[in-house]
Design an enzyme around this catalytic site. Structure first.
Site, PDB file in Angstrom:
ATOM      1  N   LYS A  72       0.675  -1.268  -0.074  1.00 45.02           N
ATOM      2  CA  LYS A  72       0.038  -0.072  -0.050  1.00 45.02           C
ATOM      3  C   LYS A  72       0.881   1.323   0.043  1.00 45.02           C
ATOM      4  O   LYS A  72       0.398   2.417  -0.482  1.00 45.02           O
ATOM      5  CB  LYS A  72      -1.117   0.017   1.203  1.00 45.02           C
ATOM      6  N   GLY A 130      -2.779   2.447  18.254  1.00 44.53           N
ATOM      7  CA  GLY A 130      -2.079   2.177  17.246  1.00 44.53           C
ATOM      8  C   GLY A 130      -1.855   3.038  16.317  1.00 44.53           C
ATOM      9  O   GLY A 130      -2.415   4.016  16.460  1.00 44.53           O
ATOM     10  N   ALA A 131      -0.512   2.861  15.823  1.00 46.85           N
ATOM     11  CA  ALA A 131       0.029   4.127  14.763  1.00 46.85           C
ATOM     12  C   ALA A 131       0.620   3.421  13.432  1.00 46.85           C
ATOM     13  O   ALA A 131       1.645   3.922  13.085  1.00 46.85           O
ATOM     14  CB  ALA A 131       1.117   5.149  15.601  1.00 46.85           C
ATOM     15  N   ASN A 155       0.357   3.936  21.232  1.00 58.36           N
ATOM     16  CA  ASN A 155       1.142   3.098  20.621  1.00 58.36           C
ATOM     17  C   ASN A 155       2.253   2.583  21.265  1.00 58.36           C
ATOM     18  O   ASN A 155       2.994   3.295  22.213  1.00 58.36           O
ATOM     19  CB  ASN A 155       1.588   3.740  19.155  1.00 58.36           C
ATOM     20  N   GLY A 249     -13.954  -5.169  11.934  1.00 57.07           N
ATOM     21  CA  GLY A 249     -13.447  -4.779  10.661  1.00 57.07           C
ATOM     22  C   GLY A 249     -14.057  -5.165   9.350  1.00 57.07           C
ATOM     23  O   GLY A 249     -13.899  -4.543   8.274  1.00 57.07           O
TER      24      GLY A 249
HETATM   25  P1  NAP Z   1       1.122  -2.218  10.802  1.00 56.16           P
HETATM   26  O1  NAP Z   1       1.352  -1.125   9.840  1.00 56.16           O
HETATM   27  O2  NAP Z   1       1.707  -3.434  10.610  1.00 56.16           O
HETATM   28  O3  NAP Z   1       0.784  -1.393  12.073  1.00 56.16           O
HETATM   29  C1  NAP Z   1       0.438  -2.701  13.152  1.00 56.16           C
HETATM   30  C2  NAP Z   1       0.222  -1.913  14.424  1.00 56.16           C
HETATM   31  O4  NAP Z   1      -0.199  -2.989  15.652  1.00 56.16           O
HETATM   32  C3  NAP Z   1       1.231  -0.844  14.975  1.00 56.16           C
HETATM   33  O5  NAP Z   1       0.558   0.146  15.969  1.00 56.16           O
HETATM   34  C4  NAP Z   1       2.153  -1.837  16.008  1.00 56.16           C
HETATM   35  O6  NAP Z   1       2.708  -1.204  17.075  1.00 56.16           O
HETATM   36  C5  NAP Z   1       1.047  -2.502  16.399  1.00 56.16           C
HETATM   37  N1  NAP Z   1       1.277  -3.839  16.951  1.00 56.16           N
HETATM   38  C6  NAP Z   1       1.807  -4.882  16.199  1.00 56.16           C
HETATM   39  N2  NAP Z   1       2.278  -6.003  16.765  1.00 56.16           N
HETATM   40  C7  NAP Z   1       2.263  -5.685  18.371  1.00 56.16           C
HETATM   41  C8  NAP Z   1       2.629  -6.144  19.568  1.00 56.16           C
HETATM   42  N3  NAP Z   1       3.090  -7.369  19.465  1.00 56.16           N
HETATM   43  N4  NAP Z   1       2.418  -5.475  20.668  1.00 56.16           N
HETATM   44  C9  NAP Z   1       1.988  -4.277  20.576  1.00 56.16           C
HETATM   45  N5  NAP Z   1       1.703  -3.705  19.390  1.00 56.16           N
HETATM   46  C10 NAP Z   1       1.798  -4.285  18.052  1.00 56.16           C
HETATM   47  O7  NAP Z   1      -0.420  -2.792  10.458  1.00 56.16           O
HETATM   48  P2  NAP Z   1      -1.880  -1.935   9.551  1.00 56.16           P
HETATM   49  O8  NAP Z   1      -1.643  -2.207   8.319  1.00 56.16           O
HETATM   50  O9  NAP Z   1      -1.879  -0.747  10.341  1.00 56.16           O
HETATM   51  O10 NAP Z   1      -2.804  -3.214  10.224  1.00 56.16           O
HETATM   52  C11 NAP Z   1      -3.182  -2.955  11.560  1.00 56.16           C
HETATM   53  C12 NAP Z   1      -4.556  -3.853  11.579  1.00 56.16           C
HETATM   54  O11 NAP Z   1      -5.804  -3.313  11.016  1.00 56.16           O
HETATM   55  C13 NAP Z   1      -4.365  -5.410  11.248  1.00 56.16           C
HETATM   56  O12 NAP Z   1      -5.056  -5.887  12.208  1.00 56.16           O
HETATM   57  C14 NAP Z   1      -5.319  -5.243   9.845  1.00 56.16           C
HETATM   58  O13 NAP Z   1      -5.687  -6.583   9.757  1.00 56.16           O
HETATM   59  C15 NAP Z   1      -6.221  -4.327  10.276  1.00 56.16           C
HETATM   60  N6  NAP Z   1      -6.829  -3.626   9.073  1.00 56.16           N
HETATM   61  C16 NAP Z   1      -8.284  -3.748   8.670  1.00 56.16           C
HETATM   62  C17 NAP Z   1      -8.730  -3.187   7.633  1.00 56.16           C
HETATM   63  C18 NAP Z   1     -10.031  -3.128   7.440  1.00 56.16           C
HETATM   64  O14 NAP Z   1     -10.514  -2.768   6.249  1.00 56.16           O
HETATM   65  N7  NAP Z   1     -10.912  -3.579   8.211  1.00 56.16           N
HETATM   66  C19 NAP Z   1      -8.072  -2.278   6.878  1.00 56.16           C
HETATM   67  C20 NAP Z   1      -6.487  -2.170   7.109  1.00 56.16           C
HETATM   68  C21 NAP Z   1      -6.207  -2.755   8.239  1.00 56.16           C
HETATM   69  P3  NAP Z   1       4.407  -0.591  16.575  1.00 56.16           P
HETATM   70  O15 NAP Z   1       3.995   0.717  15.781  1.00 56.16           O
HETATM   71  O16 NAP Z   1       4.793  -0.382  17.975  1.00 56.16           O
HETATM   72  O17 NAP Z   1       4.870  -1.534  15.860  1.00 56.16           O
END
Ligand code: NAP
Length: 271
Positions: A72, A130-131, A155, A249
């Site tokens: 993306k 989250g960020a 976050n 979601g």
């Molecule tokens: P990403 O960029 O990888 O961000 C992950 C987030 O989760 C960051 O805030 C990260 O914190 C945190 N995180 C990951 N592992 C962690 C852990 N072990 N402990 C604490 N914090 C943790 O992912 P993303 O693309 O933003 O997606 C995030 C979520 O949104 C996913 O579950 C995805 O499936 C969902 N999503 C849903 C839709 C929808 O249409 N419903 C669309 C997009 C995404 P750090 O910054 O500290 O790493």
């Protein structure tokens, strides 16, 4: 059954891995429903290169693509132009080919807010957990569509929360390191954009991370988890038990697909 001919428009999903995706089922159903001469197919690519985007530019049948994890953000450098929201969200989930040029859009932000409108949510304090990549679309959506009194942002990596907040021109935001019960009580909407609650982290609640295990919701609150698999995360389960309204979601996922379809075919699927 599809009838494919020389004028059939091709759209699809670019990502890796995408073997589990339901997007072709959804879009092909709408293509049939609205009698469009098109087909939606997966483009599973293990890396991106210029030649693929030249193929999209020069093939007359290509209409556009959806883009998913992990491309993306990376895809932006291969495009000819981006729409205004992408400047802020810094991610593209929809490409439209217009006059031979590839234009990047983001429909996640519209998809995110639709279920909140459906529940009648308009204003209040908001807690955003989250960020990562998805939080940018959420943030953009919140400040453009809702009347936020104050936004609390938390976050695991505080620096990323600071970068997120500084990417938008919105003053009423605080980055916090802990969620107290009083702070939680002051928020009418709580949003989880972390991956805590899915996959290997399915047994985790976002609150556990910040040493806030015993927090309770109220029946005046909405708790929104971007995760759609599982349909009910531990966070949503707890919120439901406490009487809060919950959103997972899935509606966002379906809505962003509808807005992509509208960009390509000019029709917003009303189903
Ligand atoms: P990403 O960029 O990888 O961000 C992950 C987030 O989760 C960051 O805030 C990260 O914190 C945190 N995180 C990951 N592992 C962690 C852990 N072990 N402990 C604490 N914090 C943790 O992912 P993303 O693309 O933003 O997606 C995030 C979520 O949104 C996913 O579950 C995805 O499936 C969902 N999503 C849903 C839709 C929808 O249409 N419903 C669309 C997009 C995404 P750090 O910054 O500290 O790493």
């Amino acid at each position: 059954m599809f009838e494919i001919n020389g004028n059939t428009k091709i759209c699809g999903l670019l990502g890796y891995p995408i073997s589990h995706t339901k997007s072709p089922q959804l879009h092909n159903k709408w293509i049939r429903q609205y009698n469009k001469n098109g087909v939606y197919i997966p483009f599973q690519m293990c890396h991106l290169d210029k030649s693929f985007f030249d193929f999209l530019r020069f093939n007359d049948n290509i209409l556009g693509l959806n883009v998913t994890i992990p491309y993306k953000q990376e895809v932006i450098e291969f495009l000819d132009d981006i729409s205004e929201e992408v400047n802020y969200i810094k991610a593209v989930n929809t490409i439209l080919k217009k006059e031979g040029k590839l234009i990047g859009y983001n429909t996640d932000y519209k998809g995110f807010v639709k279920p909140l409108f459906d529940l009648g949510f308009k204003s209040g304090n908001i807690l955003l957990i989250g960020a990562g990549g998805a939080s940018y679309a959420v943030y953009y959506s919140l400040i453009n569509f809702l009347k936020i009194e104050h936004l609390f942002l938390i976050n695991r990596t505080r620096e990323k929360a600071e970068i997120l907040a500084s990417s938008f021109n919105f003053g009423n935001v605080s980055i916090i390191d802990k969620i107290s019960q009083d702070l939680l009580n002051s928020c009418s909407l709580i949003i989880n954009t972390t991956s805590l609650g899915m996959g290997k982290l399915a047994d985790k609640m976002p609150f556990d991370l910040f040493g806030c295990e015993n927090l309770c919701f109220t029946d005046k609150q909405i708790v929104y988890d971007l995760i759609y698999n599982p349909a009910e995360t531990l966070l949503l389960k707890k919120a439901k038990q406490d009487g809060a309204k919950v959103i997972n979601g899935m509606p966002m996922l379906i809505e962003q697909a509808k807005y992509s379809f509208e960009i390509w075919f000019g029709v917003y699927p009303d189903e």
